[in-house]
Scaffold this active site. Sequence first.
Site, PDB file in Angstrom:
ATOM      1  N   LYS A  68       0.888  -1.166   0.000  1.00 19.64           N
ATOM      2  CA  LYS A  68       0.000   0.000   0.000  1.00 19.64           C
ATOM      3  C   LYS A  68       0.923   1.213   0.000  1.00 19.64           C
ATOM      4  CE  LYS A  68      -3.976   2.293   1.261  1.00 19.64           C
ATOM      5  NZ  LYS A  68      -5.366   2.115   0.866  1.00 19.64           N
ATOM      6  N   HIS A 109     -20.227 -10.254   1.598  1.00 17.89           N
ATOM      7  CA  HIS A 109     -19.881  -9.827   2.951  1.00 17.89           C
ATOM      8  C   HIS A 109     -19.843 -11.062   3.841  1.00 17.89           C
ATOM      9  CE1 HIS A 109     -20.045  -5.670   1.877  1.00 17.89           C
ATOM     10  NE2 HIS A 109     -21.331  -5.692   1.592  1.00 17.89           N
TER      11      HIS A 109
END
Length: 204
Positions: free
Chosen positions: A32, A184
């Site tokens: 990241k 989810h």
Amino acid sequence: MSIFIVTGTGTGIGKTVFAAGLAGALGAYYWKPIQAGLDPEGDKETVARLSGLPASRILPEAYRLTTPASPHLAARIDGVEIEMGRLALPKVDGPLVIEGAGGVLVPVSETLLMADLFRHWGVPVILCAPTQLGTINHSLLSIEALRSRGVPLAGIAFIGEPHAENERIIPLLGKVRCLGRLPHLAALDAPTLASAFGSAFTLP
């Protein structure tokens, strides 16, 4: 060597969870480059928990900013100047998953958008999109922004509850490959994510 950028149609849609699943499935390194916001943890720490990867494959950020905001604003508040020289792709001995910050047109600096950084790197992008209402517009605008800059698209990954029409029409109109849909997960940890990811996706 496989290198993929994971981005999203916006923030908070689940792209970090997808990036963790992808990195774990590929046995990749995770990077990241710009982390903005550390409460309660950064995305690197989330991926470390969810990917099942050894710590050596979770690379340090180029910029680790404390303010939860777009990178240009977080850097300004933190008194940091983001420089392209520090955003060169890391050299690793295996696949690499790179996670962007926010959506494709989030400003990295006063003169650089996230999509421009993707163009500079020149590696394929996976666009994560929620299945919920509003995703058609956000997804197609994101695809158009990437394509207009010549950014290669590996495909689109949906996140959320099933929505057959959104999952059909976006790849059709955007002329992009649908990689699958990550639901989810009520219990989210490394084993449940690996199982769900393996069932849901064909790796690009």
